[in-house]
Design a protein around this motif. Structure first.
Motif, PDB file in Angstrom:
ATOM      1  N   MET A   1       0.535  -1.337   0.331  1.00  0.00           N
ATOM      2  CA  MET A   1       0.581   0.109   0.206  1.00  0.00           C
ATOM      3  C   MET A   1       0.704   1.277   0.288  1.00  0.00           C
ATOM      4  O   MET A   1       0.521   2.204  -0.458  1.00  0.00           O
ATOM      5  CB  MET A   1      -0.825  -0.447   1.333  1.00  0.00           C
ATOM      6  CG  MET A   1      -2.138   0.831   1.496  1.00  0.00           C
ATOM      7  SD  MET A   1      -3.007   0.179  -0.297  1.00  0.00           S
ATOM      8  CE  MET A   1      -3.922   1.987  -0.048  1.00  0.00           C
ATOM      9  N   ARG A 239     -10.527   6.755   6.264  1.00  0.00           N
ATOM     10  CA  ARG A 239      -8.303   6.110   6.027  1.00  0.00           C
ATOM     11  C   ARG A 239      -8.309   5.192   4.958  1.00  0.00           C
ATOM     12  O   ARG A 239      -9.469   4.916   4.531  1.00  0.00           O
ATOM     13  CB  ARG A 239      -8.590   5.073   7.292  1.00  0.00           C
ATOM     14  CG  ARG A 239      -9.677   4.089   7.707  1.00  0.00           C
ATOM     15  CD  ARG A 239      -9.595   3.683   9.135  1.00  0.00           C
ATOM     16  NE  ARG A 239     -10.627   2.373   9.273  1.00  0.00           N
ATOM     17  CZ  ARG A 239     -10.485   1.456   9.943  1.00  0.00           C
ATOM     18  NH1 ARG A 239      -9.491   1.142  10.310  1.00  0.00           N
ATOM     19  NH2 ARG A 239     -11.626   0.238   9.585  1.00  0.00           N
ATOM     20  N   ASN A 240      -7.208   4.966   4.992  1.00  0.00           N
ATOM     21  CA  ASN A 240      -7.514   3.816   3.704  1.00  0.00           C
ATOM     22  C   ASN A 240      -7.623   4.519   2.798  1.00  0.00           C
ATOM     23  O   ASN A 240      -7.741   4.151   1.736  1.00  0.00           O
ATOM     24  CB  ASN A 240      -7.683   2.648   3.227  1.00  0.00           C
ATOM     25  CG  ASN A 240      -7.642   1.769   5.154  1.00  0.00           C
ATOM     26  OD1 ASN A 240      -6.780   1.432   5.194  1.00  0.00           O
ATOM     27  ND2 ASN A 240      -8.853   0.948   4.898  1.00  0.00           N
ATOM     28  N   TYR A 312      -8.572  -5.544  -0.500  1.00  0.00           N
ATOM     29  CA  TYR A 312      -7.741  -4.464  -0.846  1.00  0.00           C
ATOM     30  C   TYR A 312      -6.284  -5.252  -0.073  1.00  0.00           C
ATOM     31  O   TYR A 312      -6.219  -5.780   0.991  1.00  0.00           O
ATOM     32  CB  TYR A 312      -7.975  -3.192  -0.257  1.00  0.00           C
ATOM     33  CG  TYR A 312      -9.238  -2.650  -0.847  1.00  0.00           C
ATOM     34  CD1 TYR A 312      -8.581  -1.957  -1.987  1.00  0.00           C
ATOM     35  CD2 TYR A 312     -10.509  -3.030  -0.329  1.00  0.00           C
ATOM     36  CE1 TYR A 312      -9.652  -1.083  -2.651  1.00  0.00           C
ATOM     37  CE2 TYR A 312     -11.588  -2.318  -1.735  1.00  0.00           C
ATOM     38  CZ  TYR A 312     -11.273  -1.138  -2.317  1.00  0.00           C
ATOM     39  OH  TYR A 312     -12.267  -1.076  -2.537  1.00  0.00           O
ATOM     40  N   PHE A 314      -5.075  -3.584   2.541  1.00  0.00           N
ATOM     41  CA  PHE A 314      -5.225  -3.688   4.293  1.00  0.00           C
ATOM     42  C   PHE A 314      -6.535  -4.775   5.032  1.00  0.00           C
ATOM     43  O   PHE A 314      -7.189  -4.787   5.605  1.00  0.00           O
ATOM     44  CB  PHE A 314      -5.416  -2.087   4.631  1.00  0.00           C
ATOM     45  CG  PHE A 314      -6.933  -1.594   3.628  1.00  0.00           C
ATOM     46  CD1 PHE A 314      -7.711  -1.629   3.485  1.00  0.00           C
ATOM     47  CD2 PHE A 314      -6.636  -0.715   2.498  1.00  0.00           C
ATOM     48  CE1 PHE A 314      -8.879  -0.968   2.402  1.00  0.00           C
ATOM     49  CE2 PHE A 314      -6.987  -0.337   1.182  1.00  0.00           C
ATOM     50  CZ  PHE A 314      -8.344  -0.326   1.766  1.00  0.00           C
TER      51      PHE A 314
END
Ligand code: GAP
Length: 497
Positions: A1, A239-240, A312, A314
């Motif tokens: 990421m 987030r992310n 993903y 995450f």
């Protein structure tokens, strides 16, 4: 990421909003390549969802609507997330993303640990429990932790759960409902009579304009109304990267069906359609899964919701929700506005309120998913044949920001440059293409690989001295072959649609 976020910044896909002022949490800007990629995602959806179908029309409604829309839809009363405050650090958490567990030794609770939701929440809680037991020098057998989120915390537990910010108990508040709609004022007055909202979803535009479309759009059941546009939610914890932001873009479609229609069959057809569409723009099947919301967690009017999930980096997260909403929304607006939202059934000679299936997806989430799936680090030979690391975005030609890079082999040979510029100008009329004459040819290929350009064409001496063909170099396989201009246009026509 981290590599992906760095590439997105370095090559002009995504920037932090207002970066020179330190950024604004939950807001993002799309740079030159990002804007192209995003537009291509939107265009593919619009073409496939609206233009290439006979049963769906597109509309564009205003972002700020009459505040009564949001009362009728239930958003004013119920569009909330449970919020927990840490009174010491002033941090705010979404209660359903803040997890805790009792530390149980020899069957007795000796304390509590907490952790923010992650790919490995249970593991983090277990490690925290072991550390707690060690630090407090508690003797005995530690039970495996049982993770719960803060919405499940009992009143007497809340004071004992440590804040993730301070590591100490006693500062977390009980969860309270936090409305995520952004408020604004319309006109010169700043009182409640002027209060309105930035829309938290585009869907209500389709319901509120339902009658206008029926009366003007020559549509007959079953039919859909689609829209692409910005939505705004004051998320507690954006987030992310661009996965959960406060300003984002949605592509939603309301598919209206007869009240007696087989809604489950239609729901399934839309789940299948959405999944196939994601594959058509390059998402690997292996990264997609389905999640059916449990019946007991559905809103009372909802008949069923299935989310298409994406793997993903995450974790596996919601990408696209497909909901069977009954006739709740049209019913609510009919009751609140006093204007019937019905359709006349020729067969039964009765009026009824149609039911709806709603596929709703975020453009930014698709954008992130395609980048994650496309990002690969492999090896390619350099000028001398030595293998070097290569970063490549394996984007589908349908959505790649640039389709072709046109490269004259040498920049100081007028004939090569002239032919390359001629081809570039021709391609540019129909496609997003790039002209690059700077640097060794291998370096130029590498620059295009990194931004996902599917093909490079190199104009060389054979092109001008022999048959006019040029080298077509393919991004993923790095293979090269000679083709002519007509073949290049045919390839683009087939692959970019
Ligand atoms: N009209 C139904 C609706 O809005 P939702 O599940 O709240 O349903 C639909 O949102 C889609 O919008 C989600 O599946 C997701 O792709 C996207 N989305 C929702 N909230 C988002 C956010 N804060 N940031 C980015 N995308 C979001």
């Amino acid at each position: 990421m981290d590599n992906l976020v760095a590439l997105a910044k370095r090559r002009g896909f995504v920037f932090q909003s207002s970066e020179i002022y330190g950024g604004l949490n939950g807001f993002f800007d799309y740079g030159p390549l990002g804007a192209e990629l995003k537009k291509n995602i939107r265009d593919c959806w619009w073409n496939d969802m609206v233009r290439r179908r006979d049963d769906i029309v597109g509309i564009e409604t205003s972002i700020i609507m009459h505040p009564k829309v949001w009362e009728a839809s239930g958003h004013v009363a119920g569009f909330t997330d449970p919020l927990v405050d840490c009174k010491v650090s002033k941090q705010r958490y979404r209660a359903d993303q803040l997890f805790f567990a009792a530390v149980i030794v020899d069957g007795k609770t000796v304390g509590y640990v907490s952790a923010l939701e992650s790919e490995n929440t249970a593991g983090e809680l277990q490690a925290a429990a072991e550390s707690f037991k060690r630090k407090k020098a508690v003797q005995g057998q530690l039970s495996p932790v049982h993770a719960k989120d803060m919405t499940e915390a009992q009143p007497d537990e809340i004071a004992l759960i440590p804040s993730p910010a301070t590591g100490e108990p006693g500062s977390l508040t009980p969860p309270r409902a936090f409305n995520m709609m952004f408020e604004t004022y319309v006109g010169a007055l700043r009182d409640d009579s002027a209060k309105s909202y930035l829309r938290p979803e585009t869907a209500q535009g389709m319901f509120v304009d339902f009658k206008n479309v029926v009366d003007t759009g020559r549509v007959r059941l079953p039919f859909g109304i689609a829209q692409i546009g910005k939505s705004f939610r004051n998320e507690i914890t954006p987030r992310n990267f661009i996965f959960r932001s406060r300003e984002f873009e949605q592509m939603e479609m309301e598919y209206f069906i007869h009240e007696d229609a087989d809604w489950a069959k239609c729901h399934q057809e839309w789940i299948d359609w959405c999944r196939s569409w994601l594959i058509s723009i390059g998402l690997p099947e292996s990264h997609l899964s389905l999640y059916a919301h449990p019946k007991e967690k559905l809103a009372f009017y909802s008949k069923g919701t299935v989310d298409i999930m994406f793997k993903y980096p995450f974790g596996v997260q919601e990408l696209w929700g497909i909901a069977a909403r009954g006739n709740y929304d049209l019913g609510q607006h009919a009751a609140a506005s006093g204007k019937p939202q019905e359709i006349f059934d020729e067969a039964t000679k009765k009026k009824f309120v149609p039911h709806v299936i709603e596929p709703a997806v975020g453009v930014d989430r698709i954008f992130l998913a395609v980048l994650c799936a496309a990002y690969v680090e492999d090896e390619a030979p350099d000028e001398k044949g030595k293998l070097e690391k290569r970063t490549v975005l394996r984007l589908s030609p349908r959505i790649a920001p640039l389709k072709v890079a046109v490269l004259p082999l040498l920049k100081n040979k007028d004939a090569l440059v002239a032919r390359a510029k001629e081809l570039y100008a021709k391609l540019k009329r129909r496609y997003a293409v790039f002209y690059d004459e700077a640097g060794a040819i291998g370096r130029r290929y590498r620059r295009q690989d990194e931004i996902g350009t599917p093909w490079c064409v190199t104009i060389d001496f054979e092109t001008i001295e022999k048959d006019g063909t040029f080298t077509l170099r393919e991004r993923d396989s790095m293979t090269q072959k000679r083709i002519n201009e007509a073949e290049l246009f045919a390839l683009l026509e087939e692959q970019v649609y």
